[in-house]
Design an enzyme around this catalytic site. Structure first.
Site, PDB file in Angstrom:
ATOM      1  N   LYS A  49     -47.537 -17.447  48.894  1.00 26.38           N
ATOM      2  CA  LYS A  49     -48.421 -17.032  49.457  1.00 26.38           C
ATOM      3  C   LYS A  49     -48.899 -14.976  49.273  1.00 26.38           C
ATOM      4  CE  LYS A  49     -51.166 -20.482  51.351  1.00 26.38           C
ATOM      5  NZ  LYS A  49     -51.127 -20.838  49.711  1.00 26.38           N
ATOM      6  N   TYR A  60     -40.176 -28.335  44.575  1.00 27.18           N
ATOM      7  CA  TYR A  60     -39.972 -27.997  46.027  1.00 27.18           C
ATOM      8  C   TYR A  60     -38.831 -29.360  46.793  1.00 27.18           C
ATOM      9  CZ  TYR A  60     -43.635 -24.082  46.323  1.00 27.18           C
ATOM     10  OH  TYR A  60     -43.960 -23.581  46.410  1.00 27.18           O
ATOM     11  N   PRO A 111     -41.353 -17.205  51.269  1.00 24.16           N
ATOM     12  CA  PRO A 111     -42.048 -17.284  49.929  1.00 24.16           C
ATOM     13  C   PRO A 111     -42.538 -18.671  49.542  1.00 24.16           C
ATOM     14  CG  PRO A 111     -39.370 -17.280  49.893  1.00 24.16           C
ATOM     15  CD  PRO A 111     -40.008 -16.484  51.325  1.00 24.16           C
ATOM     16  N   TYR A 161     -51.571 -24.993  50.267  1.00 24.73           N
ATOM     17  CA  TYR A 161     -51.372 -24.156  48.945  1.00 24.73           C
ATOM     18  C   TYR A 161     -51.972 -23.929  48.139  1.00 24.73           C
ATOM     19  CZ  TYR A 161     -47.255 -24.422  45.184  1.00 24.73           C
ATOM     20  OH  TYR A 161     -46.192 -23.633  44.582  1.00 24.73           O
ATOM     21  N   HIS A 175     -51.322 -25.085  36.961  1.00 22.50           N
ATOM     22  CA  HIS A 175     -50.869 -26.591  37.352  1.00 22.50           C
ATOM     23  C   HIS A 175     -52.021 -27.258  38.402  1.00 22.50           C
ATOM     24  CE1 HIS A 175     -46.346 -24.647  36.868  1.00 22.50           C
ATOM     25  NE2 HIS A 175     -47.037 -24.671  35.983  1.00 22.50           N
TER      26      HIS A 175
HETATM   27  C1  PHB Z   1     -41.837 -18.308  42.051  1.00 23.20           C
HETATM   28  O1  PHB Z   1     -42.076 -18.789  40.487  1.00 23.20           O
HETATM   29  O2  PHB Z   1     -40.478 -17.180  41.539  1.00 23.20           O
HETATM   30  C2  PHB Z   1     -42.219 -19.056  42.735  1.00 23.20           C
HETATM   31  C3  PHB Z   1     -43.332 -20.150  43.024  1.00 23.20           C
HETATM   32  C4  PHB Z   1     -42.771 -20.251  44.380  1.00 23.20           C
HETATM   33  C5  PHB Z   1     -42.862 -19.835  45.548  1.00 23.20           C
HETATM   34  C6  PHB Z   1     -42.379 -19.107  45.588  1.00 23.20           C
HETATM   35  C7  PHB Z   1     -41.862 -18.601  43.991  1.00 23.20           C
HETATM   36  O3  PHB Z   1     -43.580 -21.235  46.431  1.00 23.20           O
END
Ligand code: PHB
Length: 423
Positions: A302, A206, A298, A418, A77
């Site tokens: 990280k 997000y 989460p 990130y 990505h």
């Molecule tokens: C996930 O795909 O489970 C996932 C992806 C990004 C995050 C947290 C969980 O920040």
């Protein structure tokens, strides 16, 4: 029944990605390791965890030659989407910092590493009980446990690595007089679902709105992972499929925004989270790595990346420590008549100082941990609704969001954090 004892350089408590990667990389340097784990291999493989890997994590999997499927089954990505009140802004990681992230679930990282360790003939005991770690303040630490067949066993080592997760028992072996527990909790949790549907968008989204946070992640062409903010006491069964998708769609915006792809939900879980750091990460002949030493919310994805960054910092320091130890043992064997280090004349192991290379590991790892703590905390507060919100707090957050998405410098801060800082 007699106890079986194995003798290795390093005993590892916890067979998740941090423990297995440590074992594999130590073996590459001629240092022997044995691993124990309380769960079965299948349980860990089936447990959903976050799915985003930083470039450095991917490089580590590739360089370690552990047969990881990250490059074949994972997806690169080059950016991500931030959404506020239904308005989307793409953060172009490649254009901003020249790095990408990979979508490849942590349980698959685990599976690759476990298979590699087993194929290479590494010692691992799954589903153990009665684990105890002895003598970490001495030169002769030891792990005792009962294996899945009911046999009592013991692993004697020069060093114990605690990679036993956020409820670590190893951490508690660092005395409270030495250890500082830095900790905060959050007044919300994530409601996570897995559903059988095509991806909603090519990259992760997000999102925040007055309803709170939502994240649209992915697993593959036909299974998707999504989350939304909920109360930590939420009963997953109290939300119907329609209510879940309607809520996530409302956070994404209903007018002209992203159209959520829906499908049967195959898993629902509520995931509480917190921020925690143990300082120091080394004490005597014990070191901690991964969630055993620190946990992050989460939001910044990280957790696993930090765990493997710990391993990168740890492995060269363990090699240094073991090399110095072997040199001092052969000096002693050549020059005097005293017994081996680790035993006084009456058979008691004397206490030892924390070796300098392991102190250095703790300092190096914690510097990165605190950067990641800051980013995870900041991103969590930027994207979640606080319980006591009013028009000011929501509008202020929008101002903060615009400061990030509206300038190349703000975007670069997000992209740099990130995708992960260089070591
Ligand atoms: C996930 O795909 O489970 C996932 C992806 C990004 C995050 C947290 C969980 O920040």
């Amino acid at each position: 029944m007699t106890e079986h004892t194995t003798r290795v350089d390093v005993g590892i408590v916890g067979g998740g990605p941090a423990g297995l990667m440590t074992a594999l990389l130590l073996k590459r340097r001629g240092i022997s390791a044995a691993v124990i784990e309380t769960r079965t291999k299948d349980t860990i493989h089936r447990t959903q965890r976050a799915g985003i890997l930083e470039t450095a994590t991917v490089n580590m999997l590739v360089d370690a030659e552990v047969g990881s499927r990250v490059l074949t089954d994972g997806h690169e990505h080059e950016g991500t989407v931030l959404s506020f009140d239904g308005e989307q802004h793409r953060i172009d990681f490649q254009a901003l910092v020249g790095r990408s992230v990979w979508l490849y679930p942590q349980n698959e990282v685990f599976y690759d590493l476990a298979n590699a360790w087993e194929c290479e003939g590494g010692e691992i005991h799954w589903a153990v009980t009665d684990t105890q770690v002895h003598g970490v303040e001495t030169a002769a630490p030891r792990i005792s446990f009962t294996d899945a067949a009911g046999q009592t066993r013991s692993i004697a080592a020069d060093l114990i690595v605690g990679t036993d997760g956020s409820r670590s028992m190893c951490r508690k072996l660092i005395p409270e007089s030495v250890r500082t527990d830095h900790f905060i909790s959050y007044p919300f949790a994530w409601f996570g679902i897995l559903c059988e549907a095509p991806p909603t968008a090519p990259e992760l989204i997000y999102a925040n709105s007055e309803l709170g946070f939502a994240l649209i992640s992915q697993r593959n062409e036909s299974v998707q992972r999504m989350y939304f903010q909920c109360d930590p006491d939420t009963d997953p069964e109290s939300w119907s499929e329609d209510a879940i998708f309607d809520h996530i769609q409302a956070v994404l915006g209903t007018e002209g925004g992203v159209q959520l792809k829906r499908g049967p939900i195959i898993e629902k879980t509520v995931l509480p989270f917190r921020s925690y750091v143990c300082d120091p990460l080394s004490h005597g002949r014990l070191v901690l790595a991964g969630d055993a030493g620190h946990t992050v919310p989460p939001t910044g994805a990280k957790g696993l990346n930090l765990a493997l960054a710990d391993v990168r910092a740890l492995v060269p320091r363990v090699e240094e420590f073991i090399t110095e130890l072997r040199a001092s043992e052969s000096d002693r064997a050549g020059s005097d008549r005293s017994g081996p280090e680790g035993e006084t004349p009456d058979g008691e192991a004397p206490s030892v100082e924390t070796p300098e290379p392991l102190r250095r590991y703790s300092r190096t790892a914690l510097d990165r941990v605190w950067k990641a703590q800051n980013f995870s905390y900041w991103a969590t507060n930027l994207l979640h609704r606080q319980p006591e919100e009013n028009s000011f707090t929501h509008r202020r957050r929008r101002g903060e969001f615009d400061a990030i998405t509206g300038s190349v410098h703000g975007q670069a801060y997000f992209a740099d954090s990130y995708t992960g800082w260089s070591d």
